[in-house]
Scaffold this motif. Sequence first.
Motif, PDB file in Angstrom:
ATOM      1  N   ASP A   1     -28.999  53.961 138.880  1.00  0.00           N
ATOM      2  CA  ASP A   1     -30.446  53.814 138.999  1.00  0.00           C
ATOM      3  C   ASP A   1     -30.983  52.854 137.932  1.00  0.00           C
ATOM      4  O   ASP A   1     -31.793  51.982 138.233  1.00  0.00           O
TER       5      ASP A   1
ATOM      6  N   CYS B   1     -27.441  58.283 137.564  1.00  0.00           N
ATOM      7  CA  CYS B   1     -28.481  57.827 136.630  1.00  0.00           C
ATOM      8  C   CYS B   1     -28.184  56.417 136.124  1.00  0.00           C
ATOM      9  O   CYS B   1     -29.091  55.589 136.020  1.00  0.00           O
ATOM     10  N   ASN B   2     -26.919  56.125 135.852  1.00  0.00           N
ATOM     11  CA  ASN B   2     -26.544  54.776 135.405  1.00  0.00           C
ATOM     12  C   ASN B   2     -26.775  53.741 136.508  1.00  0.00           C
ATOM     13  O   ASN B   2     -27.250  52.634 136.243  1.00  0.00           O
TER      14      ASN B   2
ATOM     15  N   ARG C   1     -23.535  63.087 138.408  1.00  0.00           N
ATOM     16  CA  ARG C   1     -24.906  62.976 137.902  1.00  0.00           C
ATOM     17  C   ARG C   1     -25.093  61.766 136.976  1.00  0.00           C
ATOM     18  O   ARG C   1     -26.006  60.971 137.151  1.00  0.00           O
ATOM     19  N   LYS C   2     -24.233  61.608 136.009  1.00  0.00           N
ATOM     20  CA  LYS C   2     -24.367  60.495 135.054  1.00  0.00           C
ATOM     21  C   LYS C   2     -24.196  59.144 135.760  1.00  0.00           C
ATOM     22  O   LYS C   2     -24.924  58.196 135.475  1.00  0.00           O
TER      23      LYS C   2
ATOM     24  N   ALA D   1     -32.962  63.182 137.396  1.00  0.00           N
ATOM     25  CA  ALA D   1     -31.826  64.045 137.073  1.00  0.00           C
ATOM     26  C   ALA D   1     -31.986  65.474 137.571  1.00  0.00           C
ATOM     27  O   ALA D   1     -31.030  66.076 138.065  1.00  0.00           O
TER      28      ALA D   1
ATOM     29  N   ASP E   1     -35.104  53.234 132.821  1.00  0.00           N
ATOM     30  CA  ASP E   1     -34.425  54.518 132.660  1.00  0.00           C
ATOM     31  C   ASP E   1     -35.322  55.608 133.230  1.00  0.00           C
ATOM     32  O   ASP E   1     -36.255  56.059 132.575  1.00  0.00           O
ATOM     33  N   ARG E   2     -35.023  56.023 134.446  1.00  0.00           N
ATOM     34  CA  ARG E   2     -35.800  57.057 135.123  1.00  0.00           C
ATOM     35  C   ARG E   2     -35.033  58.368 135.179  1.00  0.00           C
ATOM     36  O   ARG E   2     -35.351  59.260 135.969  1.00  0.00           O
ATOM     37  N   SER E   3     -34.025  58.504 134.315  1.00  0.00           N
ATOM     38  CA  SER E   3     -33.155  59.682 134.323  1.00  0.00           C
ATOM     39  C   SER E   3     -33.935  60.983 134.250  1.00  0.00           C
ATOM     40  O   SER E   3     -33.610  61.949 134.949  1.00  0.00           O
ATOM     41  N   ASN E   4     -34.956  61.019 133.410  1.00  0.00           N
ATOM     42  CA  ASN E   4     -35.725  62.249 133.267  1.00  0.00           C
ATOM     43  C   ASN E   4     -36.493  62.592 134.538  1.00  0.00           C
ATOM     44  O   ASN E   4     -36.834  63.747 134.766  1.00  0.00           O
TER      45      ASN E   4
END
Length: 129
Positions: free
Chosen positions: A17, A14-15, A10-11, A30, A24-27
Amino acid sequence: NIIPFAEKYRKSICNLDIQITGEDRSNIIAGMLDSSMLYVKNRDVLGYYAPEIGQGPIITSIEEAGIELMKLNYAQSDKAVLPTNNKAALKFLKENGFKIQASVKRMILGQKIDWKPEFIFSRISGNFG
């Protein structure tokens, strides 16, 4: 090299992306990665395809991963939206019967975003890139 999502990645997804999109589109991504497919080589995530997010983003750090993940996506879809800077993706789509319908400019507000459009093989949607 294509495997189903595993929580341990997962991390890394996100990194990746952030590295490619410059945002930062993690939210956003994720919570919707459980159904994603990953391109993993030597335990490194080099790309992901998330069919449950918008139009199914395909974000990679290498061309090979993008093409392989496109094969999954476009075996089921006949619509593609991606940056015109991604020549490899455009070539793949043309070779598989896709035709360019329209082209639009990317709009930004504020400072220039450091993104890598050549590694975006499918976008989330118009408002998220």
